[in-house]
Every structure is written in structure tokens, then in C-alpha cells.
Design a protein around this motif. Structure first.
Motif, short mmCIF file in Angstrom:
data_model
loop_
_atom_site.label_atom_id
_atom_site.label_comp_id
_atom_site.label_asym_id
_atom_site.label_seq_id
_atom_site.Cartn_x
_atom_site.Cartn_y
_atom_site.Cartn_z
N VAL A 1 0.84 -1.21 0.00
CA VAL A 1 0.00 0.00 0.00
C VAL A 1 0.87 1.25 0.00
CG1 VAL A 1 -1.67 1.35 1.36
CG2 VAL A 1 -1.96 -1.14 1.14
N THR B 1 3.42 1.30 -3.39
CA THR B 1 2.97 1.15 -4.79
C THR B 1 1.65 1.86 -5.09
OG1 THR B 1 1.69 -0.90 -4.50
CG2 THR B 1 4.06 -1.13 -4.87
N TYR B 2 0.85 2.20 -4.09
CA TYR B 2 -0.42 2.88 -4.37
C TYR B 2 -0.16 4.25 -5.01
CZ TYR B 2 -3.91 -0.14 -2.06
OH TYR B 2 -4.77 -1.17 -1.73
N THR B 3 -1.04 4.66 -5.91
CA THR B 3 -0.93 5.99 -6.51
C THR B 3 -1.21 7.05 -5.44
OG1 THR B 3 -3.27 6.11 -7.09
CG2 THR B 3 -1.78 5.12 -8.72
N ASP C 1 -4.90 7.22 -4.73
CA ASP C 1 -5.40 6.13 -3.88
C ASP C 1 -5.01 6.34 -2.42
OD1 ASP C 1 -6.88 4.69 -5.68
OD2 ASP C 1 -5.21 3.42 -6.31
N LEU C 2 -3.78 6.83 -2.19
CA LEU C 2 -3.37 7.12 -0.82
C LEU C 2 -4.21 8.26 -0.23
CD1 LEU C 2 0.54 6.82 -1.04
CD2 LEU C 2 -1.03 5.28 0.14
N GLU D 1 -7.22 -0.43 5.23
CA GLU D 1 -7.13 -0.80 3.81
C GLU D 1 -6.57 -2.21 3.66
OE1 GLU D 1 -6.97 -0.43 -0.48
OE2 GLU D 1 -8.14 0.56 1.09
#
Length: 300
Positions: free
Chosen positions: A134, A137-139, A142-143, A201
Motif C-alpha cells: 500500500v 505502490t499505491y498511486t 489512492d493514498l 485498507e
């Protein structure tokens, strides 16, 4: 044996199930067996389904509850599925303590705490999604979404931007120290709410809770007490709204001119008009209990 976890709202939880004299109580979140042991001691007639998705918790509690083994069924799995598995049993009580256990928080290798030398946060260590994925790598979008929705972080855009522009982070300590250095320091550690959001998440905690309620509603267990302990406002809101929905007798659309549904759809009643919270003594003895809330519903 050393007991690593103090169950919150212990006496209040036992009192909620005090009148159950037969059938099964499902402890959806067994943890280290504190509530379960109390329930089994309190009433020698009831049986217990002890559910958890954490292997360590199950192994510990099997030893702790050895004296009651004739009355306990252990089950490994996420609590969203436990009602479906035991739908043919006489379920008279359902307990869910929706918190991360003290042992999970305190064990540095589990990656929940600010000082952890990993970035993990999985309650079920067999799943693939973890905090490392999370965070690294999350954009940014998304964060921002998880920090806003799951952490209610005021400066969610700033936190997401800082992480994206300074990753990778390899440990929880590295991330928490970074946020402590870069963010405004208020009453709580600036990593508290972002960490909550990442944990929710990783474990899909709100989705799992909603699906637990869907499975309870589908079962409509007769004469059954449902007691839910939550630890933050997002969870408590889900519990409160679901209990309120279950008390509605009329389920017609708000635009309906008159009631056409039969006005007999209430499933039971809310026992706790306001949530039960820990007293000062409990908070003093167990500071982690301070945000806990217990709500109780009784099916007809």
C-alpha cells in the motif's frame, strides 16, 4: 500462563450475555480468549464457537480454554464468513471485538506499531496485500482516498504527497519517524491516523464489518444478542446505523404516500441507546480501551 491481552469492557460484555442459558455464542474475534473464557465461566450451559483468522491467537486460546474444550468449537477464518458456516446451529449470542489485539500491536514483527521493523499490518498473515504494498505502490490519488476516508486525516493530500515523493519505506518505524518530522505535532502522534487508514485498507476492516452484519441479517437468529465493540468512529457509525435499520418496522420508500409493506419488519430492539464506554479505572489500567464502544442489539 502469561495473558498478553486485556479484554476491553469485560464486565459489560459478560453482562450483555448474562441471560443466555442455552445454545451457542459465537465469538467472532476470539483473540486471546479473554471474553470467551469469561462467557464460559459465567454460564456452564452455553457452548461457544471460537473464531479467529490469526494462527497465533488460535494456538494461544486453545491452551487457555483447555478446561472448557468439551464446550468449544474452534474455527479459523475471517469473521465475515463465520455465520454462514454455522447457520444450522442454535446461535443465541454473537460477539465481535473489532480491534487489533495488544499482542499484534506489541509484536514488532507484525508491523502495526510505530517502532516496528517491518511494514506489514496483516491480521491474516496468509493474505498477500500488506502495508508495504500500500505505502510503496499505491498511486497518490489512492493514498489520498484511504487517508481521507479511513483515517479522516485533515491534511490527507499532504501526507499522500510526502509519502509518494519520499518512498520507498521499508519499516513502520521509518515511516512513522518520517511523518513525525514532516507533519504538525498535535495531541496524537502524526502517524496515528495514517497508520489506522493503512491498516483498515490492508485488512478491509470496514467491508468485513458490513458483510458480517449482512450475514447476521440474512440469518435473523431468534432470541439472539448481538454485541459489537468498536474502536473508532467509522466502525461505530456502521454498527449504529445497522442496529437502527434493524429496528425499522416500515421499510417503504420515503416518498411512499402510505405504508404498503405491512409495517412489521422490525427485527428486534437496540438495548444500548448510547454506546457503553469504559470507566476511568479501566482506562487507567488499560489505556488502549479509551476509544472502545460497546453497542448491543437483541433479535426477537
Amino acid at each position: 500462563m502469561h495473558i498478553p491481552h486485556i479484554p476491553v469492557l469485560y464486565n459489560e460484555t459478560l453482562e450483555a450475555f448474562n441471560d443466555i442459558t442455552q445454545g451457542f455464542i459465537i465469538d467472532c474475534t476470539l483473540g486471546y480468549g479473554g471474553h470467551s473464557e469469561g462467557l464460559l465461566k459465567q454460564n456452564s450451559q452455553i457452548k461457544l464457537i471460537a473464531n479467529d483468522q490469526d494462527d497465533e491467537a488460535l494456538a494461544f486460546s486453545k491452551k487457555r480454554l483447555e478446561a472448557f474444550k468439551e464446550r468449544v468449537l474452534f474455527n479459523k477464518g475471517n469473521f465475515e464468513h463465520v455465520l454462514e458456516q454455522f447457520k444450522d446451529f442454535e446461535v443465541r449470542g454473537i460477539l465481535a471485538d473489532i480491534g487489533v489485539s495488544s499482542l499484534q500491536l506489541d509484536k514488532q514483527e507484525r508491523g502495526f506499531g510505530f517502532e516496528s521493523d517491518t511494514l506489514d499490518m496483516r491480521m491474516n498473515q496468509n493474505q498477500t496485500l500488506d502495508a508495504n504494498f500500500v505505502v510503496n505502490t499505491y498511486t497518490q490519488a489512492d493514498l489520498e482516498r484511504i487517508f481521507k476516508e479511513y483515517g479522516e486525516v485533515r491534511e490527507y493530500k499532504k501526507v499522500a504527497s510526502l509519502i509518494v515523493n519520499n518512498r520507498p519505506f521499508t519499516t513502520a518505524k521509518e515511516l512513522s519517524d518520517f511523518l513525525l518530522k514532516k507533519m504538525h505535532k498535535g495531541k496524537i502522534h502524526p502517524a496515528t491516523l495514517p497508520f489506522q487508514a493503512i491498516r483498515i485498507e490492508v485488512n478491509d476492516e470496514l467491508g468485513v464489518l458490513e458483510r458480517l452484519f449482512e450475514s447476521i441479517e440474512a440469518l435473523k437468529p431468534k432470541n439472539c444478542i448481538v454485541a459489537i465493540i468498536s474502536f473508532h468512529s467509522l466502525e461505530d457509525r456502521i454498527v449504529k446505523n445497522c442496529f437502527k435499520k434493524w429496528t425499522k418496522s416500515c421499510i417503504c420508500a420515503p416518498t411512499a404516500y402510505r405504508c404498503e409493506c405491512g409495517n412489521n419488519h422490525a427485527l428486534g430492539k437496540v438495548i444500548t441507546k448510547k454506546p457503553i464506554i469504559p470507566n476511568k479505572e479501566e482506562i487507567k489500567n488499560n489505556p488502549r480501551s479509551r476509544s472502545s464502544k460497546l453497542r448491543i442489539f437483541k433479535f426477537d
